[in-house]
Design a protein around this motif. Sequence first.
Motif, PDB file in Angstrom:
ATOM      1  N   LYS A 127     -39.185  21.356  -9.918  1.00 43.45           N
ATOM      2  CA  LYS A 127     -38.007  21.888 -10.317  1.00 43.45           C
ATOM      3  C   LYS A 127     -37.365  21.049 -11.683  1.00 43.45           C
ATOM      4  N   ALA A 128     -37.826  19.810 -11.441  1.00 42.12           N
ATOM      5  CA  ALA A 128     -37.509  18.930 -12.818  1.00 42.12           C
ATOM      6  C   ALA A 128     -38.039  19.365 -14.194  1.00 42.12           C
ATOM      7  N   GLU A 129     -39.092  20.327 -14.033  1.00 47.27           N
ATOM      8  CA  GLU A 129     -39.965  20.815 -15.381  1.00 47.27           C
ATOM      9  C   GLU A 129     -39.541  22.068 -15.575  1.00 47.27           C
ATOM     10  N   VAL A 130     -38.538  22.807 -14.645  1.00 48.39           N
ATOM     11  CA  VAL A 130     -38.444  24.028 -14.837  1.00 48.39           C
ATOM     12  C   VAL A 130     -37.289  24.295 -15.546  1.00 48.39           C
ATOM     13  N   VAL A 131     -37.067  25.292 -16.498  1.00 44.03           N
ATOM     14  CA  VAL A 131     -35.911  25.547 -17.049  1.00 44.03           C
ATOM     15  C   VAL A 131     -35.295  26.618 -16.068  1.00 44.03           C
ATOM     16  N   SER A 132     -33.977  26.528 -15.642  1.00 44.07           N
ATOM     17  CA  SER A 132     -33.219  27.253 -14.912  1.00 44.07           C
ATOM     18  C   SER A 132     -31.625  27.244 -15.320  1.00 44.07           C
ATOM     19  N   VAL A 133     -30.890  28.157 -14.648  1.00 37.47           N
ATOM     20  CA  VAL A 133     -29.618  28.171 -15.230  1.00 37.47           C
ATOM     21  C   VAL A 133     -28.668  28.059 -13.687  1.00 37.47           C
ATOM     22  N   TYR A 134     -27.472  27.816 -13.978  1.00 37.59           N
ATOM     23  CA  TYR A 134     -26.509  27.719 -12.702  1.00 37.59           C
ATOM     24  C   TYR A 134     -25.837  28.943 -12.426  1.00 37.59           C
ATOM     25  N   ASP A 135     -25.447  29.096 -11.291  1.00 32.67           N
ATOM     26  CA  ASP A 135     -24.700  30.297 -10.951  1.00 32.67           C
ATOM     27  C   ASP A 135     -23.277  30.349 -11.647  1.00 32.67           C
ATOM     28  N   THR A 136     -22.744  29.191 -12.115  1.00 34.10           N
ATOM     29  CA  THR A 136     -21.592  28.792 -12.887  1.00 34.10           C
ATOM     30  C   THR A 136     -21.669  29.192 -14.477  1.00 34.10           C
ATOM     31  N   ASP A 137     -22.833  29.336 -14.988  1.00 27.98           N
ATOM     32  CA  ASP A 137     -23.061  29.581 -16.392  1.00 27.98           C
ATOM     33  C   ASP A 137     -22.473  30.760 -16.851  1.00 27.98           C
ATOM     34  N   SER A 138     -22.165  31.068 -18.064  1.00 32.91           N
ATOM     35  CA  SER A 138     -21.746  32.241 -18.670  1.00 32.91           C
ATOM     36  C   SER A 138     -22.913  33.046 -19.158  1.00 32.91           C
ATOM     37  N   MET A 139     -23.041  34.347 -19.524  1.00 35.78           N
ATOM     38  CA  MET A 139     -23.890  35.149 -20.103  1.00 35.78           C
ATOM     39  C   MET A 139     -24.383  34.568 -21.438  1.00 35.78           C
ATOM     40  N   LYS A 140     -23.503  33.962 -22.240  1.00 33.60           N
ATOM     41  CA  LYS A 140     -23.883  33.503 -23.403  1.00 33.60           C
ATOM     42  C   LYS A 140     -24.630  32.156 -23.381  1.00 33.60           C
ATOM     43  N   ASP A 141     -24.314  31.242 -22.320  1.00 30.61           N
ATOM     44  CA  ASP A 141     -25.274  30.326 -21.768  1.00 30.61           C
ATOM     45  C   ASP A 141     -26.577  30.734 -21.674  1.00 30.61           C
ATOM     46  N   VAL A 142     -26.719  31.773 -20.744  1.00 28.71           N
ATOM     47  CA  VAL A 142     -27.761  32.134 -20.401  1.00 28.71           C
ATOM     48  C   VAL A 142     -28.845  32.601 -21.523  1.00 28.71           C
ATOM     49  N   LEU A 143     -28.177  33.535 -22.188  1.00 32.64           N
ATOM     50  CA  LEU A 143     -28.814  34.157 -23.563  1.00 32.64           C
ATOM     51  C   LEU A 143     -29.362  32.864 -24.351  1.00 32.64           C
ATOM     52  N   GLU A 144     -28.587  32.022 -24.567  1.00 31.62           N
ATOM     53  CA  GLU A 144     -28.944  30.632 -25.736  1.00 31.62           C
ATOM     54  C   GLU A 144     -30.125  29.982 -24.747  1.00 31.62           C
ATOM     55  N   ILE A 145     -30.311  29.823 -23.610  1.00 34.01           N
ATOM     56  CA  ILE A 145     -31.304  29.197 -22.878  1.00 34.01           C
ATOM     57  C   ILE A 145     -32.476  30.026 -22.961  1.00 34.01           C
ATOM     58  N   LYS A 182     -33.640  29.698 -26.508  1.00 38.25           N
ATOM     59  CA  LYS A 182     -34.116  28.502 -27.013  1.00 38.25           C
ATOM     60  C   LYS A 182     -35.648  28.329 -26.747  1.00 38.25           C
ATOM     61  N   HIS A 183     -35.880  28.613 -25.200  1.00 37.85           N
ATOM     62  CA  HIS A 183     -37.026  28.336 -24.535  1.00 37.85           C
ATOM     63  C   HIS A 183     -38.017  29.471 -24.940  1.00 37.85           C
ATOM     64  N   LYS A 184     -37.634  30.587 -25.388  1.00 38.74           N
ATOM     65  CA  LYS A 184     -38.407  31.767 -25.424  1.00 38.74           C
ATOM     66  C   LYS A 184     -39.013  32.261 -24.370  1.00 38.74           C
ATOM     67  N   TYR A 185     -38.129  32.286 -23.214  1.00 36.88           N
ATOM     68  CA  TYR A 185     -38.692  32.982 -21.982  1.00 36.88           C
ATOM     69  C   TYR A 185     -37.719  34.261 -21.729  1.00 36.88           C
ATOM     70  N   SER A 186     -38.337  35.078 -20.954  1.00 36.40           N
ATOM     71  CA  SER A 186     -37.883  36.208 -20.528  1.00 36.40           C
ATOM     72  C   SER A 186     -37.291  36.189 -19.078  1.00 36.40           C
ATOM     73  N   ALA A 187     -37.398  35.241 -18.554  1.00 30.14           N
ATOM     74  CA  ALA A 187     -36.692  35.249 -17.101  1.00 30.14           C
ATOM     75  C   ALA A 187     -36.745  33.720 -16.610  1.00 30.14           C
ATOM     76  N   VAL A 188     -35.464  33.486 -15.871  1.00 37.44           N
ATOM     77  CA  VAL A 188     -35.467  32.158 -15.409  1.00 37.44           C
ATOM     78  C   VAL A 188     -34.732  32.266 -13.936  1.00 37.44           C
ATOM     79  N   PRO A 189     -35.099  31.295 -13.434  1.00 39.51           N
ATOM     80  CA  PRO A 189     -34.320  30.927 -11.875  1.00 39.51           C
ATOM     81  C   PRO A 189     -32.796  30.629 -11.891  1.00 39.51           C
ATOM     82  N   ILE A 190     -32.010  31.181 -11.077  1.00 41.75           N
ATOM     83  CA  ILE A 190     -30.694  30.792 -10.958  1.00 41.75           C
ATOM     84  C   ILE A 190     -30.635  30.023  -9.632  1.00 41.75           C
ATOM     85  N   ILE A 191     -29.916  28.674  -9.956  1.00 36.03           N
ATOM     86  CA  ILE A 191     -29.521  27.759  -8.778  1.00 36.03           C
ATOM     87  C   ILE A 191     -28.114  27.484  -8.656  1.00 36.03           C
ATOM     88  N   ASN A 192     -27.647  27.038  -7.543  1.00 35.05           N
ATOM     89  CA  ASN A 192     -26.413  26.564  -7.433  1.00 35.05           C
ATOM     90  C   ASN A 192     -26.265  25.011  -7.375  1.00 35.05           C
TER      91      ASN A 192
END
Length: 147
Positions: A10-28, A31-41
């Motif tokens: 997990k320390a090497e995985v790009v993930s987003v938090y359940d508190t992030d905004s849609m804009k934050d997730v789009l930027e992530i 930035k990383h050129k990913y099409s999907a990321v895990p959501i964690i709390n």
Amino acid sequence: MNIMFFITPKAEVVSVYDTDSMKDVLEILKKHKYSAVPIINEDGNYLGTIKEGDLLWYLYSKGSFEEEMLNKINIMDVPRRVTNETAKVNYNAEDLMSILIGQNFVPVVDDANSFIGIVKRRDVISYAYECMKNAGDFPEAGFKKIK
């Protein structure tokens, strides 16, 4: 073989938090050129996977791409069209293969649903390829070593 052999921690995985905004997730994703990321709390539990298609369909349904709106939408309010399967830490590689057919990565969790990391389809296929290449011909499976 246990799936921990293939895990990206997990320390090497790009993930987003359940508190992030849609804009934050789009930027992530951008930035990383990913099409999907895990959501964690904040407790480190896996909650799901958000994909760019989910974001696109949500934006389409809203009919707006305004930055102000993107900042107000919590990522957990975006419906996810597909639920990614997870794997437990004690799964073996065979258990993993059927999941990887339909997903680019498999989130790995422990018995308490704590996010441990991911197994990438690319890593498993690369390992299988190296095994096949090093073993030579596989006539029973229809594979021949490429010379």
